[in-house]
Design a protein around this motif. Structure first.
Motif, PDB file in Angstrom:
ATOM      1  N   ARG A 105      31.913  29.653  42.050  1.00 57.63           N
ATOM      2  CA  ARG A 105      32.455  31.005  42.005  1.00 57.63           C
ATOM      3  C   ARG A 105      33.947  30.983  41.675  1.00 57.63           C
ATOM      4  NH1 ARG A 105      32.609  35.168  47.232  1.00 57.63           N
ATOM      5  NH2 ARG A 105      34.262  36.532  46.432  1.00 57.63           N
ATOM      6  N   PHE A 106      34.342  31.845  40.757  1.00 53.37           N
ATOM      7  CA  PHE A 106      35.744  32.068  40.440  1.00 53.37           C
ATOM      8  C   PHE A 106      36.070  33.525  40.702  1.00 53.37           C
ATOM      9  CE2 PHE A 106      34.797  28.398  37.821  1.00 53.37           C
ATOM     10  CZ  PHE A 106      35.952  27.624  37.896  1.00 53.37           C
ATOM     11  N   ASP A 107      37.213  33.772  41.347  1.00 51.96           N
ATOM     12  CA  ASP A 107      37.768  35.115  41.466  1.00 51.96           C
ATOM     13  C   ASP A 107      39.147  35.068  40.833  1.00 51.96           C
ATOM     14  OD1 ASP A 107      35.912  36.856  43.198  1.00 51.96           O
ATOM     15  OD2 ASP A 107      36.027  34.992  44.322  1.00 51.96           O
ATOM     16  N   ILE A 108      39.359  35.891  39.815  1.00 52.42           N
ATOM     17  CA  ILE A 108      40.617  35.865  39.083  1.00 52.42           C
ATOM     18  C   ILE A 108      41.403  37.134  39.400  1.00 52.42           C
ATOM     19  CG2 ILE A 108      41.710  35.615  36.831  1.00 52.42           C
ATOM     20  CD1 ILE A 108      39.129  34.364  35.799  1.00 52.42           C
ATOM     21  N   LEU A 109      42.593  36.959  39.989  1.00 52.73           N
ATOM     22  CA  LEU A 109      43.471  38.070  40.318  1.00 52.73           C
ATOM     23  C   LEU A 109      44.376  38.316  39.121  1.00 52.73           C
ATOM     24  CD1 LEU A 109      44.521  36.966  43.945  1.00 52.73           C
ATOM     25  CD2 LEU A 109      42.362  37.983  43.173  1.00 52.73           C
TER      26      LEU A 109
ATOM     27  N   ALA B 117      36.473  39.767  28.057  1.00 57.09           N
ATOM     28  CA  ALA B 117      36.138  39.692  26.635  1.00 57.09           C
ATOM     29  C   ALA B 117      35.898  38.264  26.183  1.00 57.09           C
ATOM     30  CB  ALA B 117      37.258  40.317  25.807  1.00 57.09           C
ATOM     31  N   VAL B 118      36.620  37.308  26.778  1.00 56.02           N
ATOM     32  CA  VAL B 118      36.493  35.902  26.377  1.00 56.02           C
ATOM     33  C   VAL B 118      35.464  35.165  27.219  1.00 56.02           C
ATOM     34  CG1 VAL B 118      37.714  33.700  26.183  1.00 56.02           C
ATOM     35  CG2 VAL B 118      38.844  35.823  25.496  1.00 56.02           C
ATOM     36  N   LEU B 119      35.561  35.287  28.522  1.00 57.99           N
ATOM     37  CA  LEU B 119      34.700  34.506  29.408  1.00 57.99           C
ATOM     38  C   LEU B 119      33.285  35.064  29.510  1.00 57.99           C
ATOM     39  CD1 LEU B 119      37.251  33.727  32.272  1.00 57.99           C
ATOM     40  CD2 LEU B 119      36.532  32.233  30.392  1.00 57.99           C
ATOM     41  N   GLY B 120      33.060  36.234  28.956  1.00 60.58           N
ATOM     42  CA  GLY B 120      31.715  36.805  28.986  1.00 60.58           C
ATOM     43  C   GLY B 120      30.865  36.396  27.805  1.00 60.58           C
TER      44      GLY B 120
ATOM     45  N   ILE C 299      30.220  29.945  28.358  1.00 58.88           N
ATOM     46  CA  ILE C 299      30.607  30.406  29.695  1.00 58.88           C
ATOM     47  C   ILE C 299      29.844  31.682  30.051  1.00 58.88           C
ATOM     48  CG2 ILE C 299      32.543  30.943  31.203  1.00 58.88           C
ATOM     49  CD1 ILE C 299      32.512  28.113  29.946  1.00 58.88           C
ATOM     50  N   GLY C 300      29.625  32.533  29.081  1.00 59.44           N
ATOM     51  CA  GLY C 300      28.822  33.730  29.314  1.00 59.44           C
ATOM     52  C   GLY C 300      27.396  33.384  29.690  1.00 59.44           C
ATOM     53  N   ARG C 301      26.812  32.412  28.979  1.00 56.52           N
ATOM     54  CA  ARG C 301      25.438  31.991  29.291  1.00 56.52           C
ATOM     55  C   ARG C 301      25.358  31.350  30.668  1.00 56.52           C
ATOM     56  NH1 ARG C 301      25.473  30.223  23.881  1.00 56.52           N
ATOM     57  NH2 ARG C 301      25.618  28.030  24.520  1.00 56.52           N
ATOM     58  N   ALA C 302      26.383  30.604  31.042  1.00 55.25           N
ATOM     59  CA  ALA C 302      26.400  29.979  32.371  1.00 55.25           C
ATOM     60  C   ALA C 302      26.332  31.040  33.462  1.00 55.25           C
ATOM     61  CB  ALA C 302      27.647  29.123  32.536  1.00 55.25           C
ATOM     62  N   GLN C 303      27.018  32.163  33.248  1.00 56.10           N
ATOM     63  CA  GLN C 303      26.969  33.251  34.220  1.00 56.10           C
ATOM     64  C   GLN C 303      25.594  33.912  34.242  1.00 56.10           C
ATOM     65  OE1 GLN C 303      30.794  35.713  34.283  1.00 56.10           O
ATOM     66  NE2 GLN C 303      31.041  34.537  32.390  1.00 56.10           N
ATOM     67  N   LYS C 304      25.011  34.155  33.070  1.00 56.11           N
ATOM     68  CA  LYS C 304      23.688  34.780  33.000  1.00 56.11           C
ATOM     69  C   LYS C 304      22.621  33.910  33.651  1.00 56.11           C
ATOM     70  CE  LYS C 304      24.654  37.411  28.801  1.00 56.11           C
ATOM     71  NZ  LYS C 304      24.360  37.576  27.352  1.00 56.11           N
ATOM     72  N   ASN C 305      22.801  32.585  33.574  1.00 52.45           N
ATOM     73  CA  ASN C 305      21.837  31.651  34.151  1.00 52.45           C
ATOM     74  C   ASN C 305      22.117  31.329  35.612  1.00 52.45           C
ATOM     75  OD1 ASN C 305      20.495  31.468  31.690  1.00 52.45           O
ATOM     76  ND2 ASN C 305      21.712  29.729  30.988  1.00 52.45           N
ATOM     77  N   GLY C 306      23.125  31.971  36.188  1.00 60.71           N
ATOM     78  CA  GLY C 306      23.416  31.779  37.605  1.00 60.71           C
ATOM     79  C   GLY C 306      24.109  30.472  37.930  1.00 60.71           C
ATOM     80  N   LEU C 307      24.669  29.815  36.938  1.00 58.60           N
ATOM     81  CA  LEU C 307      25.355  28.536  37.167  1.00 58.60           C
ATOM     82  C   LEU C 307      26.819  28.731  37.519  1.00 58.60           C
ATOM     83  CD1 LEU C 307      23.789  26.593  34.165  1.00 58.60           C
ATOM     84  CD2 LEU C 307      23.099  26.498  36.571  1.00 58.60           C
ATOM     85  N   ALA C 308      27.347  29.875  37.167  1.00 58.24           N
ATOM     86  CA  ALA C 308      28.737  30.202  37.484  1.00 58.24           C
ATOM     87  C   ALA C 308      28.841  31.696  37.744  1.00 58.24           C
ATOM     88  CB  ALA C 308      29.672  29.799  36.351  1.00 58.24           C
TER      89      ALA C 308
ATOM     90  N   VAL D 162      33.922  25.084  34.052  1.00 65.41           N
ATOM     91  CA  VAL D 162      32.530  25.554  34.052  1.00 65.41           C
ATOM     92  C   VAL D 162      31.651  24.685  33.166  1.00 65.41           C
ATOM     93  CG1 VAL D 162      31.009  27.454  33.372  1.00 65.41           C
ATOM     94  CG2 VAL D 162      33.065  27.915  34.708  1.00 65.41           C
ATOM     95  N   ARG D 163      32.155  24.249  32.019  1.00 66.82           N
ATOM     96  CA  ARG D 163      31.326  23.460  31.105  1.00 66.82           C
ATOM     97  C   ARG D 163      30.964  22.100  31.677  1.00 66.82           C
ATOM     98  NH1 ARG D 163      33.432  20.303  27.309  1.00 66.82           N
ATOM     99  NH2 ARG D 163      32.329  21.367  25.620  1.00 66.82           N
ATOM    100  N   LEU D 164      31.639  21.682  32.766  1.00 67.45           N
ATOM    101  CA  LEU D 164      31.310  20.416  33.422  1.00 67.45           C
ATOM    102  C   LEU D 164      30.252  20.580  34.516  1.00 67.45           C
ATOM    103  CD1 LEU D 164      34.879  18.837  33.869  1.00 67.45           C
ATOM    104  CD2 LEU D 164      33.206  18.377  32.074  1.00 67.45           C
ATOM    105  N   LEU D 165      29.918  21.810  34.858  1.00 68.30           N
ATOM    106  CA  LEU D 165      28.942  22.036  35.929  1.00 68.30           C
ATOM    107  C   LEU D 165      27.542  21.630  35.474  1.00 68.30           C
ATOM    108  CD1 LEU D 165      30.124  25.548  37.181  1.00 68.30           C
ATOM    109  CD2 LEU D 165      30.701  23.293  38.136  1.00 68.30           C
ATOM    110  N   PRO D 166      26.746  21.057  36.365  1.00 68.47           N
ATOM    111  CA  PRO D 166      25.386  20.652  36.007  1.00 68.47           C
ATOM    112  C   PRO D 166      24.581  21.804  35.425  1.00 68.47           C
ATOM    113  CG  PRO D 166      25.987  19.778  38.162  1.00 68.47           C
ATOM    114  CD  PRO D 166      27.082  20.726  37.767  1.00 68.47           C
ATOM    115  N   GLY D 167      23.953  21.550  34.283  1.00 66.84           N
ATOM    116  CA  GLY D 167      23.081  22.531  33.662  1.00 66.84           C
ATOM    117  C   GLY D 167      23.754  23.426  32.647  1.00 66.84           C
ATOM    118  N   VAL D 168      25.093  23.452  32.614  1.00 68.35           N
ATOM    119  CA  VAL D 168      25.788  24.334  31.672  1.00 68.35           C
ATOM    120  C   VAL D 168      25.632  23.809  30.252  1.00 68.35           C
ATOM    121  CG1 VAL D 168      28.031  25.263  30.964  1.00 68.35           C
ATOM    122  CG2 VAL D 168      27.410  25.187  33.392  1.00 68.35           C
ATOM    123  N   LEU D 169      25.850  22.523  30.058  1.00 72.82           N
ATOM    124  CA  LEU D 169      25.582  21.892  28.771  1.00 72.82           C
ATOM    125  C   LEU D 169      24.251  21.149  28.861  1.00 72.82           C
ATOM    126  CD1 LEU D 169      29.123  20.547  27.821  1.00 72.82           C
ATOM    127  CD2 LEU D 169      28.079  22.740  27.273  1.00 72.82           C
TER     128      LEU D 169
END
Length: 246
Positions: A2-6, A15-18, A22-31, A154-161
Motif C-alpha cells: 500500500r502507498f499513500d501519497i500526500l 494520470a501516470v500511476l493509473g 503499475i495500473g495493472r498491478a492495482q487492478k490485480n490487487g498487487l498494489a 511496485v514493479r519488483l513486487l511478486p506477480g507484477v512482472l
C-alpha cells in the motif's frame, strides 16, 4: 503493498500511476495506491497550505498542520506506523538497491510531496522516517520523484512482472548496465543483429550478454564496475577493457 501519497496535485499522480504496468498491478490487487490531497485539510476558505517563512527569505513554506492532518487521515486506526518518506533534494539518493529494500521490507509506505520552498521542519520531525532524492537537481514539487519511487518499487513486487528475469537482467539490478537489445527485422538500414543472438546457442548467448553488460557499463558508467558483483574472470575482462581502442 500500500502507498499513500500526500500531495497538492493528486490528478497528476493518478494520470501516470493509473496506467501501464503499475495500473495493472492495482487492478490485480498487487498494489494499492491512494492519493491524499493536502488542500482538503486546509483551515481557511481559500484552501491555502503555505505561508511566509520565519526569518525572511524567498518563496513560501508549506504549513505543518494541513500535512499532519493529511497524514493522520491515513495513520489513524492503524496499529503500526506506516514508513513515511519525504521526497526531498536533501535526501539520500534513490537507487535500485533502495527500491529492492522498500519492496522487501515494507507493506505500507506514505510519500510526502513538498512544494514551494519546502515544508515546515516540525512536521517532518514528527512524521517522517526518511528523506529520499532522485538526483542532485531541484524539481517544482515532489510528485515526479514520488512517481519514480512508486514505479520502481511496485514493479519488483511478486506477480507484477511475468518473472524475476523480467527485472533481474535490467540495468542496475546486478550492479551493471543492461546489454544491448534487438528485435525484428534482422537487418535495419544496413545494421544487422549480432550473429550470436541468432545462433540458438543459449550458453554462448548468455556469455555474450554478460560481456556486453560489462562493456556497456565500462563505456557509460565506469565507476559502477568497482561495486558490481563480478567473478574473477569477469573482473580480469573488465580490466582489459582499459586497453581497448574502440
Amino acid at each position: 503493498m500500500r502507498f499513500d501519497i500526500l500531495t497538492l496535485f493528486p490528478e497528476m499522480l493518478e494520470a501516470v500511476l493509473g496506467s501501464s504496468i503499475i495500473g495493472r498491478a492495482q487492478k490485480n490487487g498487487l498494489a494499492e495506491i491512494n492519493y491524499v490531497n493536502i488542500r482538503d485539510f486546509a483551515f481557511n476558505k481559500h484552501r491555502r497550505v503555505d505561508d511566509y517563512p520565519y526569518g525572511g527569505g524567498q518563496g513560501m513554506v508549506m504549513q505543518a498542520e494541513p500535512i499532519y492532518l493529511a497524514y493522520q487521515s491515513v495513520a489513524d486506526g492503524l496499529d503500526y506506523k506506516p514508513y513515511t518518506i519525504y521526497m526531498s533534494p536533501q535526501g539520500k539518493t534513490f537507487t535500485q538497491g533502495t527500491a529492492k529494500r522498500l519492496a522487501k521490507k515494507y507493506s505500507h509506505i506514505v510519500l510526502l510531496c513538498g512544494h514551494y520552498e519546502g515544508v515546515d521542519q516540525r512536521v517532518l520531525d514528527e512524521i517522517v522516517d526518511a528523506e529520499i532524492s532522485i538526483g542532485d537537481f531541484v524539481l517544482t514539487g515532489g510528485e515526479i520523484a514520488a512517481m519514480a519511487v512508486v514505479d520502481a518499487v511496485v514493479r519488483l513486487l511478486p506477480g507484477v512482472l511475468k518473472s524475476e528475469e523480467a527485472f533481474s537482467e535490467e540495468s542496475h539490478y546486478s550492479g551493471l548496465l543492461e546489454f544491448p537489445q534487438y528485435t525484428r527485422p534482422e537487418v535495419w538500414r544496413g545494421r544487422a543483429v549480432p550473429e550470436i543472438l541468432l545462433s540458438g546457442h543459449h550458453k554462448n548467448i548468455e556469455n555474450w550478454k554478460r560481456e556486453m553488460s560489462i562493456i556497456n557499463t565500462f563505456k557509460k558508467r565506469r565507476g559502477m564496475l568497482r561495486r558490481a558483483r563480478l567473478s574473477e574472470n569477469e573482473r580480469e575482462f573488465a580490466e582489459k577493457l582499459k586497453d581497448r581502442k574502440d
